[in-house]
Motif scaffolding. Structure first.
Motif, PDB file in Angstrom:
ATOM      1  N   ALA A 119       0.823  -1.201   0.000  1.00 35.40           N
ATOM      2  CA  ALA A 119       0.000   0.000   0.000  1.00 35.40           C
ATOM      3  C   ALA A 119       0.857   1.252   0.000  1.00 35.40           C
ATOM      4  CB  ALA A 119      -0.925   0.012   1.217  1.00 35.40           C
ATOM      5  N   SER A 120       0.294   2.304  -0.563  1.00 32.65           N
ATOM      6  CA  SER A 120       0.915   3.620  -0.583  1.00 32.65           C
ATOM      7  C   SER A 120       0.043   4.587   0.197  1.00 32.65           C
ATOM      8  CB  SER A 120       1.066   4.100  -2.030  1.00 32.65           C
ATOM      9  OG  SER A 120       1.283   5.501  -2.083  1.00 32.65           O
ATOM     10  N   TYR A 121       0.662   5.383   1.058  1.00 25.55           N
ATOM     11  CA  TYR A 121      -0.098   6.331   1.870  1.00 25.55           C
ATOM     12  C   TYR A 121      -0.659   7.488   1.052  1.00 25.55           C
ATOM     13  CZ  TYR A 121       1.774   3.809   5.852  1.00 25.55           C
ATOM     14  OH  TYR A 121       2.096   2.822   6.753  1.00 25.55           O
ATOM     15  N   THR A 122      -0.203   7.660  -0.185  1.00 27.31           N
ATOM     16  CA  THR A 122      -0.732   8.718  -1.041  1.00 27.31           C
ATOM     17  C   THR A 122      -1.674   8.175  -2.109  1.00 27.31           C
ATOM     18  OG1 THR A 122       1.235   8.602  -2.473  1.00 27.31           O
ATOM     19  CG2 THR A 122       1.253  10.240  -0.698  1.00 27.31           C
ATOM     20  N   CYS A 123      -2.111   6.942  -1.965  1.00 21.76           N
ATOM     21  CA  CYS A 123      -3.010   6.326  -2.941  1.00 21.76           C
ATOM     22  C   CYS A 123      -4.443   6.363  -2.418  1.00 21.76           C
ATOM     23  CB  CYS A 123      -2.577   4.888  -3.204  1.00 21.76           C
ATOM     24  SG  CYS A 123      -3.758   3.942  -4.186  1.00 21.76           S
ATOM     25  N   SER A 124      -5.360   6.931  -3.196  1.00 19.24           N
ATOM     26  CA  SER A 124      -6.750   7.037  -2.748  1.00 19.24           C
ATOM     27  C   SER A 124      -7.419   5.677  -2.630  1.00 19.24           C
ATOM     28  CB  SER A 124      -7.542   7.930  -3.703  1.00 19.24           C
ATOM     29  OG  SER A 124      -7.556   7.389  -5.015  1.00 19.24           O
ATOM     30  N   HIS A 125      -7.071   4.738  -3.509  1.00 14.97           N
ATOM     31  CA  HIS A 125      -7.642   3.393  -3.412  1.00 14.97           C
ATOM     32  C   HIS A 125      -7.198   2.703  -2.120  1.00 14.97           C
ATOM     33  CE1 HIS A 125      -9.372   3.349  -7.420  1.00 14.97           C
ATOM     34  NE2 HIS A 125      -8.233   3.799  -7.916  1.00 14.97           N
ATOM     35  N   PHE A 150      -0.110   0.010  12.961  1.00 11.39           N
ATOM     36  CA  PHE A 150      -1.398  -0.093  12.273  1.00 11.39           C
ATOM     37  C   PHE A 150      -2.332   1.071  12.599  1.00 11.39           C
ATOM     38  CE2 PHE A 150       0.110  -4.457  11.749  1.00 11.39           C
ATOM     39  CZ  PHE A 150      -0.188  -4.663  10.405  1.00 11.39           C
ATOM     40  N   PRO A 151      -2.479   1.480  13.882  1.00 10.17           N
ATOM     41  CA  PRO A 151      -3.322   2.645  14.143  1.00 10.17           C
ATOM     42  C   PRO A 151      -2.830   3.911  13.447  1.00 10.17           C
ATOM     43  CG  PRO A 151      -2.916   1.431  16.172  1.00 10.17           C
ATOM     44  CD  PRO A 151      -2.025   0.838  15.133  1.00 10.17           C
ATOM     45  N   LEU A 152      -1.510   4.128  13.456  1.00  6.99           N
ATOM     46  CA  LEU A 152      -0.973   5.331  12.836  1.00  6.99           C
ATOM     47  C   LEU A 152      -1.120   5.285  11.317  1.00  6.99           C
ATOM     48  CD1 LEU A 152       0.256   8.002  13.644  1.00  6.99           C
ATOM     49  CD2 LEU A 152       2.515   6.928  13.623  1.00  6.99           C
ATOM     50  N   SER A 153      -0.969   4.106  10.737  1.00  4.68           N
ATOM     51  CA  SER A 153      -1.197   3.961   9.297  1.00  4.68           C
ATOM     52  C   SER A 153      -2.628   4.342   8.941  1.00  4.68           C
ATOM     53  CB  SER A 153      -0.909   2.519   8.857  1.00  4.68           C
ATOM     54  OG  SER A 153       0.467   2.224   8.915  1.00  4.68           O
ATOM     55  N   ASP A 154      -3.588   3.815   9.686  1.00  2.00           N
ATOM     56  CA  ASP A 154      -4.994   4.136   9.419  1.00  2.00           C
ATOM     57  C   ASP A 154      -5.244   5.637   9.549  1.00  2.00           C
ATOM     58  OD1 ASP A 154      -5.648   1.499   8.943  1.00  2.00           O
ATOM     59  OD2 ASP A 154      -6.404   1.119  10.974  1.00  2.00           O
ATOM     60  N   GLN A 155      -4.606   6.270  10.525  1.00  2.00           N
ATOM     61  CA  GLN A 155      -4.818   7.701  10.731  1.00  2.00           C
ATOM     62  C   GLN A 155      -4.183   8.524   9.615  1.00  2.00           C
ATOM     63  OE1 GLN A 155      -3.364   8.194  14.751  1.00  2.00           O
ATOM     64  NE2 GLN A 155      -4.901   6.755  15.514  1.00  2.00           N
ATOM     65  N   PHE A 156      -3.035   8.098   9.105  1.00  2.00           N
ATOM     66  CA  PHE A 156      -2.441   8.792   7.970  1.00  2.00           C
ATOM     67  C   PHE A 156      -3.323   8.645   6.719  1.00  2.00           C
ATOM     68  CE2 PHE A 156       1.931   9.315   9.811  1.00  2.00           C
ATOM     69  CZ  PHE A 156       2.067  10.655   9.484  1.00  2.00           C
ATOM     70  N   PHE A 157      -3.863   7.462   6.512  1.00  2.47           N
ATOM     71  CA  PHE A 157      -4.785   7.303   5.375  1.00  2.47           C
ATOM     72  C   PHE A 157      -5.978   8.253   5.530  1.00  2.47           C
ATOM     73  CE2 PHE A 157      -3.019   2.875   4.681  1.00  2.47           C
ATOM     74  CZ  PHE A 157      -2.532   3.149   3.415  1.00  2.47           C
ATOM     75  N   GLY A 158      -6.506   8.362   6.732  1.00  2.44           N
ATOM     76  CA  GLY A 158      -7.642   9.235   6.973  1.00  2.44           C
ATOM     77  C   GLY A 158      -7.323  10.708   6.785  1.00  2.44           C
ATOM     78  N   ASN A 159      -6.049  11.072   6.925  1.00  2.86           N
ATOM     79  CA  ASN A 159      -5.603  12.466   6.795  1.00  2.86           C
ATOM     80  C   ASN A 159      -5.156  12.796   5.374  1.00  2.86           C
ATOM     81  OD1 ASN A 159      -4.864  15.023   8.165  1.00  2.86           O
ATOM     82  ND2 ASN A 159      -2.772  14.461   7.609  1.00  2.86           N
ATOM     83  N   GLN A 160      -5.341  11.867   4.447  1.00  2.32           N
ATOM     84  CA  GLN A 160      -4.752  12.006   3.113  1.00  2.32           C
ATOM     85  C   GLN A 160      -5.192  13.280   2.393  1.00  2.32           C
ATOM     86  OE1 GLN A 160      -5.691   9.583  -0.698  1.00  2.32           O
ATOM     87  NE2 GLN A 160      -4.308   8.286   0.482  1.00  2.32           N
ATOM     88  N   ALA A 161      -6.477  13.588   2.398  1.00  2.00           N
ATOM     89  CA  ALA A 161      -6.975  14.753   1.661  1.00  2.00           C
ATOM     90  C   ALA A 161      -6.405  16.051   2.222  1.00  2.00           C
ATOM     91  CB  ALA A 161      -8.499  14.783   1.690  1.00  2.00           C
ATOM     92  N   ALA A 162      -6.368  16.178   3.555  1.00  4.55           N
ATOM     93  CA  ALA A 162      -5.840  17.388   4.178  1.00  4.55           C
ATOM     94  C   ALA A 162      -4.355  17.543   3.885  1.00  4.55           C
ATOM     95  CB  ALA A 162      -6.085  17.344   5.685  1.00  4.55           C
ATOM     96  N   MET A 163      -3.632  16.417   3.898  1.00  4.99           N
ATOM     97  CA  MET A 163      -2.201  16.445   3.610  1.00  4.99           C
ATOM     98  C   MET A 163      -1.949  16.932   2.189  1.00  4.99           C
ATOM     99  SD  MET A 163      -0.154  14.353   1.491  1.00  4.99           S
ATOM    100  CE  MET A 163      -1.063  12.817   1.530  1.00  4.99           C
ATOM    101  N   PHE A 164      -2.666  16.389   1.233  1.00  8.14           N
ATOM    102  CA  PHE A 164      -2.420  16.758  -0.150  1.00  8.14           C
ATOM    103  C   PHE A 164      -2.810  18.202  -0.416  1.00  8.14           C
ATOM    104  CE2 PHE A 164      -3.167  16.375  -4.827  1.00  8.14           C
ATOM    105  CZ  PHE A 164      -1.837  16.134  -5.152  1.00  8.14           C
ATOM    106  N   GLU A 165      -3.834  18.692   0.257  1.00  9.82           N
ATOM    107  CA  GLU A 165      -4.236  20.093   0.116  1.00  9.82           C
ATOM    108  C   GLU A 165      -3.114  21.021   0.574  1.00  9.82           C
ATOM    109  OE1 GLU A 165      -7.727  23.062   1.848  1.00  9.82           O
ATOM    110  OE2 GLU A 165      -8.044  20.894   1.834  1.00  9.82           O
ATOM    111  N   LYS A 166      -2.465  20.674   1.696  1.00 17.43           N
ATOM    112  CA  LYS A 166      -1.365  21.499   2.195  1.00 17.43           C
ATOM    113  C   LYS A 166      -0.178  21.487   1.235  1.00 17.43           C
ATOM    114  CE  LYS A 166      -2.348  21.245   7.156  1.00 17.43           C
ATOM    115  NZ  LYS A 166      -1.865  20.801   8.478  1.00 17.43           N
ATOM    116  N   ILE A 167       0.135  20.333   0.690  1.00 14.85           N
ATOM    117  CA  ILE A 167       1.259  20.242  -0.242  1.00 14.85           C
ATOM    118  C   ILE A 167       0.974  21.025  -1.521  1.00 14.85           C
ATOM    119  CG2 ILE A 167       2.519  18.644  -1.749  1.00 14.85           C
ATOM    120  CD1 ILE A 167       3.582  18.629   1.050  1.00 14.85           C
ATOM    121  N   GLN A 168      -0.240  20.907  -2.036  1.00 13.51           N
ATOM    122  CA  GLN A 168      -0.593  21.648  -3.245  1.00 13.51           C
ATOM    123  C   GLN A 168      -0.510  23.152  -3.016  1.00 13.51           C
ATOM    124  OE1 GLN A 168      -0.672  20.432  -6.085  1.00 13.51           O
ATOM    125  NE2 GLN A 168      -2.282  18.943  -6.503  1.00 13.51           N
ATOM    126  N   ALA A 169      -0.838  23.592  -1.805  1.00 16.91           N
ATOM    127  CA  ALA A 169      -0.820  25.022  -1.498  1.00 16.91           C
ATOM    128  C   ALA A 169       0.600  25.599  -1.498  1.00 16.91           C
ATOM    129  CB  ALA A 169      -1.478  25.267  -0.142  1.00 16.91           C
TER     130      ALA A 169
END
Length: 246
Positions: free
Chosen positions: A73-79, A129-148
């Motif tokens: 799995a990739s932490y930046t993959c939406s699937h 595993f808990p931290l992985s799940d939380q990073f997946f859940g934060n994916q949209a906010a993370m990418f928004e910050k990087i794009q900005a």
């Protein structure tokens, strides 16, 4: 395979859009006799039993389970984010039966992915595993910050020396503040992000997995070492695990 180029933000956006499992039939889908449940050691549950292996994977459950599920799995993959959200609780139920173990391996596709993969390893195997799940859940906010940031500032970060590059990227993406709220100190996070030996191990793991399993997208899912083709959703994967005897 050359990993972690200094992607432009446009290239990263394309990379995110391209994640997904391989196309193909299900010729490799397993089938088997029903597997007997295996009780966990007294006072424990299998879902809380975490181990690691030489391939860099983190394994939840009975290490001798008859049905071994592996996810690249990739932490930046939406699937992958969607699969994590759908599978987290039902996978724990399967793991707690002792019939199934679940291994997660980081398949690093870009610099942000590398930074997150380094940080989820920062607090030890029990928090992985808990931290992985939380990073997946934060994916949209993370990418928004990087794009900005804009491409110029992003490229300036990526031109830094390897020892500081992922620290600066993590600051910009909010990763360090994110893990500080989850028990990892800022100093500890920076040490993990500067760990070039771990960077090399993660990159080598991607090269080895690509060569061995012909991985072309994430998530790529295996049962007992065999790639399950055309499977990116939990509903489909759950059926394949049942076919294997769970």
């Amino acid at each position: 395979m050359k990993l972690l180029p200094a992607f432009s933000l446009a290239a990263i956006a394309l990379s995110l859009a391209s994640c997904g499992g391989k196309e193909g039939d299900n010729a490799s889908a397993p089938s088997g006799e029903p597997v007997a449940a295996v009780p966990a050691p007294a006072g424990t549950t299998w879902a809380d039993t975490i181990s690691t292996n030489a391939d860099g994977g983190f394994i939840m459950g009975n290490p001798n389970a008859a049905i071994k599920v592996t996810e690249f799995a990739s932490y930046t993959c939406s699937h992958c984010k969607d699969f994590a959200a759908e599978s987290a609780e039902p996978m724990k139920e399967l793991v707690n039966s002792g019939k199934v173990s679940y291994e997660l391996r980081s398949y690093v596709r870009d610099p942000m992915d590398m930074a997150m993969a380094l940080l989820v390893r920062c607090s030890g195997k029990e928090a992985f595993f808990p931290l992985s799940d939380q990073f997946f859940g934060n994916q949209a906010a993370m990418f928004e910050k990087i794009q900005a940031l804009g491409d110029q500032q992003y490229q300036a970060i990526m031109s830094q020396p390897p020892e500081t590059r992922f620290i600066s990227l993590s600051n910009a993406a909010g990763f360090i503040d994110f893990v500080k709220q989850r028990g990892i100190s800022e100093d500890q996070a920076k040490q993990c992000l500067a760990n070039q030996d771990e960077v090399k191990k993660l990159a080598k793991g991607v090269e080895d997995a690509t060569a061995k399993y012909n991985i072309t997208g994430t998530p790529t899912l295996l049962i007992n070492g065999r790639v399950i083709e055309n499977t990116t959703t939990w509903d489909v994967m759950r059926g394949k695990i049942k076919e294997a005897g769970a």
